[in-house]
Each structure stands twice: as C-alpha cells, then as structure tokens.
Motif scaffolding. Structure first.
Motif, mmCIF file in Angstrom:
data_model
loop_
_atom_site.group_PDB
_atom_site.id
_atom_site.type_symbol
_atom_site.label_atom_id
_atom_site.label_comp_id
_atom_site.label_asym_id
_atom_site.label_seq_id
_atom_site.Cartn_x
_atom_site.Cartn_y
_atom_site.Cartn_z
ATOM 1 N N GLN A 113 -60.129 -32.004 -15.232
ATOM 2 C CA GLN A 113 -59.152 -31.109 -15.871
ATOM 3 C C GLN A 113 -58.788 -29.913 -14.995
ATOM 4 N N CYS A 114 -59.303 -29.884 -13.787
ATOM 5 C CA CYS A 114 -58.951 -28.796 -12.870
ATOM 6 C C CYS A 114 -57.452 -28.741 -12.606
ATOM 7 N N VAL A 115 -56.749 -29.867 -12.756
ATOM 8 C CA VAL A 115 -55.306 -29.893 -12.488
ATOM 9 C C VAL A 115 -54.551 -28.918 -13.378
ATOM 10 N N HIS A 116 -55.066 -28.649 -14.554
ATOM 11 C CA HIS A 116 -54.364 -27.751 -15.480
ATOM 12 C C HIS A 116 -54.341 -26.311 -14.972
ATOM 13 N N GLN A 117 -55.230 -25.973 -14.051
ATOM 14 C CA GLN A 117 -55.285 -24.616 -13.521
ATOM 15 C C GLN A 117 -54.282 -24.389 -12.391
ATOM 16 N N LEU A 118 -53.746 -25.463 -11.834
ATOM 17 C CA LEU A 118 -52.946 -25.374 -10.610
ATOM 18 C C LEU A 118 -51.481 -25.115 -10.918
ATOM 19 N N ARG A 119 -50.917 -24.199 -10.172
ATOM 20 C CA ARG A 119 -49.496 -23.878 -10.270
ATOM 21 C C ARG A 119 -48.887 -24.102 -8.892
ATOM 22 N N GLY A 120 -48.154 -25.191 -8.753
ATOM 23 C CA GLY A 120 -47.602 -25.470 -7.436
ATOM 24 C C GLY A 120 -47.031 -26.870 -7.342
ATOM 25 N N MET A 121 -46.821 -27.294 -6.120
ATOM 26 C CA MET A 121 -46.400 -28.662 -5.839
ATOM 27 C C MET A 121 -47.540 -29.304 -5.058
ATOM 28 N N PHE A 122 -47.963 -30.472 -5.493
ATOM 29 C CA PHE A 122 -49.155 -31.022 -4.859
ATOM 30 C C PHE A 122 -49.316 -32.514 -5.131
ATOM 31 N N ALA A 123 -49.980 -33.143 -4.182
ATOM 32 C CA ALA A 123 -50.615 -34.439 -4.379
ATOM 33 C C ALA A 123 -51.932 -34.333 -3.624
#
Length: 646
Positions: A113-123
């Motif tokens: 669930q760490c993805v919910h903390q990220l603000r950006g463009m990413f893979a």
C-alpha cells in the motif's frame, strides 16, 4: 527518469546477468547517463538513468538499510521531500538525496500500500528478498509505461516492449485482439500489447508475483466523478488556480535545465504562465509548426511567449520529416495510429538540445471537457427521441449502401445509442470495413475480437452524468493509450523528461468534483478552466477555437509522399504477410487521392507495416558480445553494493 527492466525466475531458475544488461541496453535513450543492476540468483533488476534529481548519489538500484529491499524507478516522486522527513521521524536512514529512496522505506512501513503515499509519475519494481516477492506499480494516470510477461518460468518486465524482446526465449507473435483494437481505436488495448503473451500493467494498478505463483494484478486507484453541487462556480475557479500553482511548483523540482512545450492552446499556455510567475529566469519554450497555415499554431505560441517573456524556440516541419519515420516507429515500440507522434518527436528533439525537463499541458481536454466531440454528443443526444424502430430502420438502410456513398455513415451512426454512438464517432475502421480491409487468412482472427465491448465495459455505472461518463472513458483509454503513450515514447526517444502538472492525481480528483454543467456550459467547452485563466492569459488565446496537434499528412500523402505510401502499402513485402487485402488498400488510396480524408487510416497502415518490418521481419539487434557486458555488470553491481547511511 529512467528505463527499468528485470527477470524473476519464479521456479528458481538462475537469472543471467547478460540478459538483464541486454534488456537495459535497449532502453539507452530513456537513460543515457548511467546504468545499474541487482542480480541475486533468481532475481535480476536493471535500470538506465536520465539524471534529473540528486545527480551525485542518486544512482539506482536503491536499497533499504539492511539491503533486504531493493527498488528501481522510472519517473519522479514529487512529494519525496515531505515523505522523507516523515520517514526520518520514524527512524529510517537515508544514504542518498534522491526521490527513489523513499519507496523502499515506505514499503517497510506500508507494504504494497506504499503506492498510496506517492505523488508523481512512476513505474517501479521492488524486490522483497525476505518474502521472495516482486512488486510492480504504475502511476495513477499511466504517464509512465510498464510491460510484462511470463515465459518458461521467467517473469519479465520492462519499460518498453523492445526491452523484453531482447530475451531469446520470448516469441514474437501478433495478438489479434490487439490488432483489432489498433485498427478500431488507433492504439493497442489497455492491458495487452501488440504481441501475444506480453501485457501492459494498466494505469493505477500494481502487480505482485512470488515464487511458484502466478502474478496477481490489483487496481489501487481510480478517478470518481462526484460533482459537488454545494459549491459556487467562483469557489471552483479560485481553487483551480491554487491547485494549478501547486502542481506546477512541485514539477519545478529538478537539478537540471528545464522548459515547457508551448502550442499556443489554453492548456500549454496556462502551464507556461504559471511557470513564468514562479521562476526568476525566462522559461525556455518550444513549438513546432507547418507551412500549411490551416495546421500552423506558431503565431499563437509566439503571442504567449511574448506575453510571458519566454526564451522561445520553434521549428517548421516539412514533408521531408518522413526521413525520421524509421526512428519514430522504433521508438513508439508498437504500431500507433496517431500521426501527431511525428511533431511530438520533433518538438522533443528540439527541446532536448536545450533542456532535460519540460512541462506540458496534456490532460486538460479530458479533465475539463475540451474536445469538440463532447459538444457533438450533446447535440446528438436528441436522436434518442426518435423512435427506436425508426432509428433501427435507418441503420439497416445505411448498411445496404456501398462504402463511400454520401449519407451511409450518418444513417448507421444515428441508429446507435449513447456510448455506442460516441465510440462510433471515434472508430477508425468499422466492423464491416475491417472485413474488407483484412485478408481472409487474418480476418477471422481479427473479427472475433470486440474492441467496442471491451471499451464499454470500462464505463462507470448509469448514475454518472453522460458527460462525466465519456470523460472517464477518455481518461482510461484515449488519454493513457494515445496521448500519454505518444508523449512518453517520443520524449524518451530524445532523452527528455516531460512532466504533466494537469495530471497530478490530486488535481484530477479535484477536477472530478466540478459539476459537468461548469465544464461544458451552453456549448462552450472547458468553461470553468477558461474562467480560471481570464486575467492570466490573453483573451484571444482563451477564446480561440481548439485546433489540436494535427499534421497535414492528408496533403502530403496526395503530393510529396504519394509514391512512398503506395510503394510501401502495396509492396511485395507487405502483401506477402497475408494480413491486408491489396484491392481494398488500393481503393483507400484512390478515395484519398480524390479528396476523401483518409490520412489517419493510411497512417495507421503505414505505422503497422513499418513496425512489422522492424520488429517481426528481422532480429532486433546485432549479436551481442557477452564478455564486455558481463564486465560492465560486475562493475555496476560493485558500485551499488555499499550504501552510505547517514
């Protein structure tokens, strides 16, 4: 910004370092500045780096404190500074100043669930050595790409299709469902590539795979249109301006020269205006135009550049741009039906001569209902008052008329209902046309697919306002599959990072709360966005008709490039594939020559044929000398083996 790739031997197979290095070497344009690898028996991760943030210590892969977690990232995490501070308070130790490092520590705190903390463009790809688990994740809107597949006990992934194709045990066979989608909607589908067995991780999704288990794909985010009717239009205008300021400001964080694409339309102009207010030095702006004035927007771009004192650069494109087609096809990675990839490639090439990062205005039309087709659908909704039996009869009559007959398409179109009618307006080759287009040996496989059905299944429930439903459809499909794919591939082909402030996920979530009546107001597209830009942009930039990033291929195909098109599409090489019907292609060429606008259909056929020649007909790369690759890998893994904790 980087290109990433990797292999996981899910049944315990050892990963060969040379395979991971070869995959990354195919991504060199995405990351010309550095490369790095993590190889440990049955897992191998690699990356090519375009250095943007933390030029000195930001080399990947990045590890946690005990090296049990390792990550490679393509993209940027814009809120990494605030995330880092909160993680330091939780006793995490950092050894770089890069945005990538926050991911491993967020994973320690929150798991998948760490993805919910990220603000950006990413893979990104994260390996958890203790759990023997690989986690892949892609940003919410699909700005950064990620392909994957499972072959002979090996799970493989890469930022581009060509990266996976470096592996000798990956077969290259067409996926006929993807072919059908391409010739219906100009692109391959959300979750499938043009090649069988190689998939795309969809926007807003993550994937986990563990030893001796199949991959599990999960959606972690979606845009929800929930209009807030308790707020005034003025309050939305005020917040829109504030959120745009914040989104642009976050995307100014970098350690290299930056600029902006500028078409002269309201979206790119609003980004340039916002950047100009926040920067002490003139912004570098970049535009392309054409000698054909009907397609040329340079005068508008110049006006905006002058208004905000930018350091402006521009380029005029001529038919000789066809000389870069082979490069464009290679860099697009898949057949692609949107010819605006050509000017996107050229403006990226122009910008890359001056900067490493640009901001763009992509996403504004999808968020604020900027496309004319929304107005068309609003008008055509009155057709629902025509009795269904009458409309069905009109469709039957239209179907009996021969292709090219005036009124045929209108009669067939008016017979359709809401979403079907909207999809029909954006369809390249209808089902009956595909029956004529494809050779009988391919037609059966193609016609079994149903791209319309796949598209309609992505619609939200019936309670959503019709405009919001269509915008959702475009965000999930046209935006991610066409616009963002085009911009990513063409910019990365020139080692240029493009940041998209209008697609900050918090900005998107805010836009989805704006009532549809404020987005499309009395036939006026982007009503709320235009209101927010008044007093900031010149009035004639706000009020001018939308032009789009089109290219005069129709005229070029009739004049300068007519022989090129005919020789390519009717060549022995093309016809020997037994995919297309030569007589039908001859008919398309004839109708286009007589003035019917079929440039998009012809371009898609050209793109497909050139792609087949590059990706199917011959080896992708010359034979690789493994010895220097092995030495290169050993030196890179040694460099990344000792994180400095402070």
């Amino acid at each position: 910004m980087c290109g990433i790739a990797g292999i996981f031997g899910t049944s315990g197979q050892r990963v060969e370092p040379v395979d991971v290095v070869a995959m990354c070497d195919a991504l060199r344009s995405r990351g010309p500045d550095d490369d790095g690898y993590y190889i440990n028996n049955d897992i191998g991760l690699g990356m090519r780096r375009l250095s943007i943030i933390d030029l000195e210590t930001g080399n990947q892969p990045i590890f946690n404190e005990d090296r049990s977690i390792v990550v490679v990232l393509n993209g940027e995490i814009y809120n990494y500074r605030s995330l880092k501070q909160s993680l330091i308070k939780k006793k995490h130790s950092f050894y770089t100043e890069s945005d990538t490092e926050v991911i491993v520590h967020l994973y320690e705190e929150y798991g998948d669930q760490c993805v919910h903390q990220l603000r950006g463009m990413f893979a990104f790809a994260l390996w958890d050595n203790n759990r023997r688990k690989l986690l892949l994740a892609r940003d919410r809107l699909g700005i950064k790409p990620l392909f994957y597949g499972h072959f002979h006990g090996h799970f493989v992934f890469g930022s581009e299709l060509k990266s996976i194709l470096q592996l000798p045990w990956v077969e290259r066979q067409l996926d006929w469902n993807a072919v059908a989608h391409l010739f219906t909607f100009l692109t391959t589908p959300r979750a499938q590539s043009i090649l069988s067995g190689i998939n795309k991780l969809e926007a807003g999704h993550m994937l986990t795979v563990e030893s001796n288990r199949l991959p599990v794909v999960t959606r972690y985010w979606d845009v929800e249109f929930e209009p807030d009717y308790d707020r005034s239009e003025d309050s939305f205008v005020e917040e829109l301006r504030a959120r745009l300021e914040e989104s642009v400001r976050l995307r100014l964080i970098c350690d290299v020269p930056f600029g902006a694409f500028l078409s002269g339309g309201i979206d790119s102009s609003s980004v340039v205006a916002t950047m100009a207010r926040q920067c002490s030095q003139p912004i570098k702006t970049f535009s392309v135009g054409f000698s054909e004035q009907a397609f040329n927007e340079l005068a508008h771009a110049r006006k905006v550049a002058e208004a905000f004192g930018t350091d402006h650069h521009e380029l005029i494109l001529e038919p000789d741009v066809i000389n870069v087609l082979d490069d464009i096809v290679w860099d697009l990675d898949e057949p692609f039906g949107d010819s605006s990839a050509i000017p996107t490639y050229m403006v990226s090439k122009l910008a890359s001569q001056h900067v490493k990062v640009v901001q763009s205005g992509d996403g504004g039309d999808e968020l604020f209902a900027g496309y004319d087709r929304y107005c068309v659908e609003q008008r055509e909704r009155r057709y629902r008052y025509i009795p269904g039996m009458v409309r069905s009869l009109m469709g039957v009559v239209g179907a009996q008329l021969s292709e090219g007959t005036r009124g045929r398409n209108f009669l067939k179109h008016i017979a359709l209902n809401g979403p079907d009618r909207y999809l029909d307006a954006g369809t390249l080759f209808a089902k009956d046309s595909q029956h004529s287009l494809f050779h009988h040996s391919a037609a059966e496989a193609v016609l079994q697919a149903d791209p319309w059905k796949d598209m309609l299944e992505s619609l939200p429930d019936d309670e959503v306002h019709w405009l919001s439903a269509l915008q959702y459809l475009d965000i999930k499909n046209y935006l991610s599959l066409d616009i963002l794919t085009k911009v990513d591939r063409m910019s990365m082909a020139n080692s240029l990072e493009v940041r998209v402030p209008l697609l900050d996920h918090k900005f998107v979530e805010f836009a989805a709360t704006i009532p549809p009546e404020f987005r499309l107001h009395k036939g006026n597209t982007k009503h709320i966005f235009k209101r927010a830009m008044r007093g900031i942009l010149p009035e004639d930039i706000i009020d001018r008709p939308k032009q789009g990033f089109a290219i005069p291929l129709g005229e070029w195909f009739r004049r300068d490039l007519s022989s090129f098109v005919r020789d390519l599409l009717l060549s022995h090489t093309s016809q020997s594939r037994n995919i297309f019907n030569a007589d039908y292609i001859e008919r398309l060429l004839s109708m286009h020559g007589q003035g019917r606008p079929l440039d998009q259909q012809l371009w898609t056929l050209i793109s497909f044929e050139l792609w087949c020649r590059r990706f199917l007909d011959s080896p992708l790369f010359p034979a690789v000398d493994h010895k220097p690759l092995r030495r290169n890998w050993q030196s890179k893994i040694h460099k990344s083996a000792m994180p400095r904790v402070h």
